[in-house]
Design an enzyme around this catalytic site. Structure first.
Site, PDB file in Angstrom:
ATOM      1  N   SER A  31       6.334   3.054   5.987  1.00  0.00           N
ATOM      2  CA  SER A  31       5.386   3.413   7.061  1.00  0.00           C
ATOM      3  C   SER A  31       4.567   2.208   7.482  1.00  0.00           C
ATOM      4  O   SER A  31       4.189   1.385   6.636  1.00  0.00           O
ATOM      5  CB  SER A  31       4.443   4.522   6.574  1.00  0.00           C
ATOM      6  OG  SER A  31       3.449   4.755   7.561  1.00  0.00           O
ATOM      7  N   TYR A  90      -1.102   8.163   0.568  1.00  0.00           N
ATOM      8  CA  TYR A  90       0.096   8.007   1.401  1.00  0.00           C
ATOM      9  C   TYR A  90       0.448   6.528   1.573  1.00  0.00           C
ATOM     10  O   TYR A  90       1.591   6.113   1.369  1.00  0.00           O
ATOM     11  CB  TYR A  90      -0.147   8.659   2.762  1.00  0.00           C
ATOM     12  CG  TYR A  90       1.011   8.542   3.736  1.00  0.00           C
ATOM     13  CD1 TYR A  90       2.094   9.415   3.671  1.00  0.00           C
ATOM     14  CD2 TYR A  90       1.032   7.544   4.705  1.00  0.00           C
ATOM     15  CE1 TYR A  90       3.146   9.309   4.556  1.00  0.00           C
ATOM     16  CE2 TYR A  90       2.085   7.423   5.599  1.00  0.00           C
ATOM     17  CZ  TYR A  90       3.145   8.311   5.520  1.00  0.00           C
ATOM     18  OH  TYR A  90       4.204   8.202   6.392  1.00  0.00           O
TER      19      TYR A  90
HETATM   20  P1  NAP Z   1       8.930  15.776   9.239  1.00  0.00           P
HETATM   21  O1  NAP Z   1       9.171  16.095  10.648  1.00  0.00           O
HETATM   22  O2  NAP Z   1       7.865  16.523   8.490  1.00  0.00           O
HETATM   23  O3  NAP Z   1      10.303  15.884   8.443  1.00  0.00           O
HETATM   24  C1  NAP Z   1      10.330  15.694   7.044  1.00  0.00           C
HETATM   25  C2  NAP Z   1      11.338  16.642   6.428  1.00  0.00           C
HETATM   26  O4  NAP Z   1      11.318  16.396   4.996  1.00  0.00           O
HETATM   27  C3  NAP Z   1      10.961  18.121   6.627  1.00  0.00           C
HETATM   28  O5  NAP Z   1      12.099  18.895   6.864  1.00  0.00           O
HETATM   29  C4  NAP Z   1      10.330  18.477   5.284  1.00  0.00           C
HETATM   30  O6  NAP Z   1      10.404  19.856   5.001  1.00  0.00           O
HETATM   31  C5  NAP Z   1      11.187  17.661   4.351  1.00  0.00           C
HETATM   32  N1  NAP Z   1      10.588  17.487   3.022  1.00  0.00           N
HETATM   33  C6  NAP Z   1       9.273  17.473   2.696  1.00  0.00           C
HETATM   34  N2  NAP Z   1       9.128  17.350   1.366  1.00  0.00           N
HETATM   35  C7  NAP Z   1      10.380  17.291   0.836  1.00  0.00           C
HETATM   36  C8  NAP Z   1      10.884  17.200  -0.471  1.00  0.00           C
HETATM   37  N3  NAP Z   1      10.067  17.152  -1.556  1.00  0.00           N
HETATM   38  N4  NAP Z   1      12.220  17.160  -0.670  1.00  0.00           N
HETATM   39  C9  NAP Z   1      13.063  17.239   0.394  1.00  0.00           C
HETATM   40  N5  NAP Z   1      12.642  17.357   1.673  1.00  0.00           N
HETATM   41  C10 NAP Z   1      11.306  17.374   1.888  1.00  0.00           C
HETATM   42  O7  NAP Z   1       8.510  14.233   9.055  1.00  0.00           O
HETATM   43  P2  NAP Z   1       8.925  12.910   9.891  1.00  0.00           P
HETATM   44  O8  NAP Z   1       7.788  12.571  10.754  1.00  0.00           O
HETATM   45  O9  NAP Z   1      10.293  13.006  10.408  1.00  0.00           O
HETATM   46  O10 NAP Z   1       8.882  11.855   8.684  1.00  0.00           O
HETATM   47  C11 NAP Z   1      10.042  11.368   8.041  1.00  0.00           C
HETATM   48  C12 NAP Z   1       9.639  10.158   7.205  1.00  0.00           C
HETATM   49  O11 NAP Z   1       9.073   9.168   8.072  1.00  0.00           O
HETATM   50  C13 NAP Z   1       8.588  10.446   6.139  1.00  0.00           C
HETATM   51  O12 NAP Z   1       8.870   9.717   4.968  1.00  0.00           O
HETATM   52  C14 NAP Z   1       7.306   9.940   6.771  1.00  0.00           C
HETATM   53  O13 NAP Z   1       6.343   9.566   5.821  1.00  0.00           O
HETATM   54  C15 NAP Z   1       7.828   8.749   7.548  1.00  0.00           C
HETATM   55  N6  NAP Z   1       6.959   8.330   8.635  1.00  0.00           N
HETATM   56  C16 NAP Z   1       6.729   9.160   9.711  1.00  0.00           C
HETATM   57  C17 NAP Z   1       5.897   8.728  10.730  1.00  0.00           C
HETATM   58  C18 NAP Z   1       5.599   9.582  11.944  1.00  0.00           C
HETATM   59  O14 NAP Z   1       4.738   9.190  12.771  1.00  0.00           O
HETATM   60  N7  NAP Z   1       6.272  10.702  12.149  1.00  0.00           N
HETATM   61  C19 NAP Z   1       5.295   7.469  10.658  1.00  0.00           C
HETATM   62  C20 NAP Z   1       5.543   6.664   9.565  1.00  0.00           C
HETATM   63  C21 NAP Z   1       6.387   7.107   8.562  1.00  0.00           C
HETATM   64  P3  NAP Z   1       9.100  20.763   5.338  1.00  0.00           P
HETATM   65  O15 NAP Z   1       8.871  20.647   6.805  1.00  0.00           O
HETATM   66  O16 NAP Z   1       9.504  22.134   4.902  1.00  0.00           O
HETATM   67  O17 NAP Z   1       7.975  20.186   4.516  1.00  0.00           O
END
Ligand code: NAP
Length: 250
Positions: free
Chosen positions: A141, A154
């Site tokens: 991130s 985080y």
């Molecule tokens: P998202 O839309 O919440 O998707 C994450 C997925 O992972 C969801 O389906 C979630 O299920 C699942 N998940 C959560 N905990 C889990 C576990 N213990 N085991 C397996 N699956 C799990 O998030 P995203 O924004 O795509 O983020 C993806 C990655 O990018 C993350 O690592 C996040 O920290 C990183 N990131 C995102 C952003 C951003 O702005 N979006 C920025 C920097 C980094 P549930 O929905 O049921 O919890």
């Protein structure tokens, strides 16, 4: 970039960045296993890929639980074969003021965001070593690069992902397995939208102040993952490929 003949595991592949990455790797020819705690959405995503002729499966896997990871891998081996590409993407966010961070909250974030790197990668790397070819891509991130108020757990977990990436990259450098990380900036996903609340992230404000005047799209991150997974990226390891629209320039 052809990934024909390769199999990928995408953790958190049911939503947001993971979903777009599953779709992109599939479009490039890979078989895809979606590991996610959200079983219904994971099944839906895999079924949609199957209708397009992709070899795809969904497994309910909590990436902080070794037993579930091993069971997921058994299914991948039985239904797709050995794994050559691992996208360590599943993660959770947390906006707790520092003095209110509890040990339980800290441990939960570390388990899902950082311990998962150890568990999922340890499970899958033997396949890569046996093949003499592999790609591990970890989603970190920009919060770890720039720092982020109310996100100590985080940001610390994601800083750990970057250090983990560099160290494992060196350890595996001579084996044909590369290890890289992609730190996204703000990306329009369910996670970001659910963070748009008091004490969280003001998405409109983020977009207005970002150099490109927009949040990232999940596809922006997926494209970087597809490149790092490709043959063309074979001499890149230990790298941090920032995809953030200029939010943080190292
Ligand atoms: P998202 O839309 O919440 O998707 C994450 C997925 O992972 C969801 O389906 C979630 O299920 C699942 N998940 C959560 N905990 C889990 C576990 N213990 N085991 C397996 N699956 C799990 O998030 P995203 O924004 O795509 O983020 C993806 C990655 O990018 C993350 O690592 C996040 O920290 C990183 N990131 C995102 C952003 C951003 O702005 N979006 C920025 C920097 C980094 P549930 O929905 O049921 O919890």
């Amino acid at each position: 970039m052809s990934l024909v003949g390769k199999n990928a595991v995408v953790t958190g592949g049911a939503s947001g960045i993971g979903l777009a990455t599953s779709q992109r790797l599939a479009r490039d020819g890979a078989g895809v296993a979606i590991w996610d705690v959200n079983e219904a959405d994971a099944q839906r995503a895999a079924a949609e890929l199957v209708t397009k002729g992709v070899r795809a499966i969904a497994c309910r896997v909590d990436v902080s639980q070794r037993v579930q990871i091993n069971a997921g891998l058994e299914r991948v081996h039985a239904e797709l074969g050995p794994v050559q590409i691992l996208i360590n993407n599943a993660g959770i966010t947390d906006f707790t003021p520092f003095l209110e961070v509890t040990e339980e909250g800290w441990d939960r974030v570390m388990s899902v965001n950082l311990k998962s790197m150890l568990l999922c990668t340890q499970a899958v790397v033997p396949d890569m070593l046996a093949a003499g070819w592999g790609r591990v891509i970890n989603i970190s991130s920009s919060s770890a690069q720039a720092g982020s108020a109310r996100m100590t757990a985080y940001a610390a977990s994601k800083g750990g992902v970057i250090a983990f990436t560099k160290s494992l990259a060196l350890e595996l450098a001579a084996t044909g397995v590369t290890v890289n990380n992609v730190p996204p900036g703000f990306v329009d996903t369910p996670m970001l939208r659910s963070s748009d609340r008091p004490g969280g992230i003001n998405v409109a404000g983020v977009a207005a102040t970002s150099p490109m005047k927009r949040p990232g799209r999940p596809e922006d991150i997926a494209a970087a993952c597809a490149f790092l997974a490709s043959e063309d990226a074979g001499y890149i390891t230990g790298h941090t490929l920032s995809v953030n629209g200029g939010r943080y320039i190292a």
